[in-house]
Design an enzyme around this catalytic site. Sequence first.
Site, short mmCIF file in Angstrom:
data_model
loop_
_atom_site.label_atom_id
_atom_site.label_comp_id
_atom_site.label_asym_id
_atom_site.label_seq_id
_atom_site.Cartn_x
_atom_site.Cartn_y
_atom_site.Cartn_z
CG ASP A 1 -1.96 -1.14 1.16
OD1 ASP A 1 -1.94 -1.92 0.21
OD2 ASP A 1 -2.77 -1.25 2.10
CE LYS B 1 -3.41 -4.54 1.34
NZ LYS B 1 -4.21 -3.59 2.11
CB CYS C 1 -2.32 -2.76 5.25
SG CYS C 1 -4.00 -2.08 5.12
C1 C5J Z 1 -3.08 0.52 5.55
C2 C5J Z 1 -4.83 1.69 6.69
N1 C5J Z 1 -2.55 0.34 4.35
N2 C5J Z 1 -4.03 2.10 7.67
N3 C5J Z 1 -4.34 1.02 5.62
O1 C5J Z 1 -2.47 0.26 6.56
O2 C5J Z 1 -6.01 1.93 6.74
#
Ligand code: C5J
Length: 220
Positions: free
Chosen positions: A24, A129, A162
């Site tokens: 991400d 995802k 994540c």
């Molecule tokens: C991720 C989030 N990528 N913190 N998303 O950690 O909502």
Amino acid sequence: MIAVPARPYDFTLDPSKVALVVIDMQRDFIEPGGFGDTLGNDVARLTAIVPTVAALIDLFRRHKLPIVHTREAHKPDLSDCPPAKRLRGKPGLRIGDEGAMGRILIAGEPGNQILPELAPLPGEIAVDKPGKGMFWATGLHETLTEKGITQLVFAGVTTEVCVQTSMREANDRGYECLLIEDATESYFPQFKAGAIEMIVAQGGIVGWVTPLSALEAAFE
Ligand code: C5J
């Protein structure tokens, strides 16, 4: 086999079975004006790891090892976004709303793109995802199994959301997981530190942790 000094003990890396997973590293979470910023987070903490993540990606590219890039992304009709996720909290903007970089966390929108300096190259695996974890509703386990991948090196954001969720999902599916501690970050330093301790506790109950310099030295 390559012995990588790590916590809680050396990680034995098999180059024929390993892939890098970059979680991400998308504009929504990292750039000013994105979703993370609108939630009141200090995105500078995340921007700071970009050169380290780029160096890690470069290491895998130089050794011709597989790379997976994920994005937290929903379909434009939000059919893969449970109301329980969309309605959580009281943010100024919700998933699917129009933000400064297009619709928040919607596939294909400008804010949903991986940072240009970390963008996937042709042949690398890019996964949208809908969950925090990288296996829910993605088919990624099947893809990795077909390629004979049993070890995963992790980087990306955020450490305790994540990244840790994906590591735990991977651990349950039988992968050996190594987190590169300076190639991951959280908006909350105490959460990053806590997540790392949870991963290595009890003899590596979720996996191993090491800095990029240790991985680079082990590859030399
Ligand atoms: C991720 C989030 N990528 N913190 N998303 O950690 O909502």
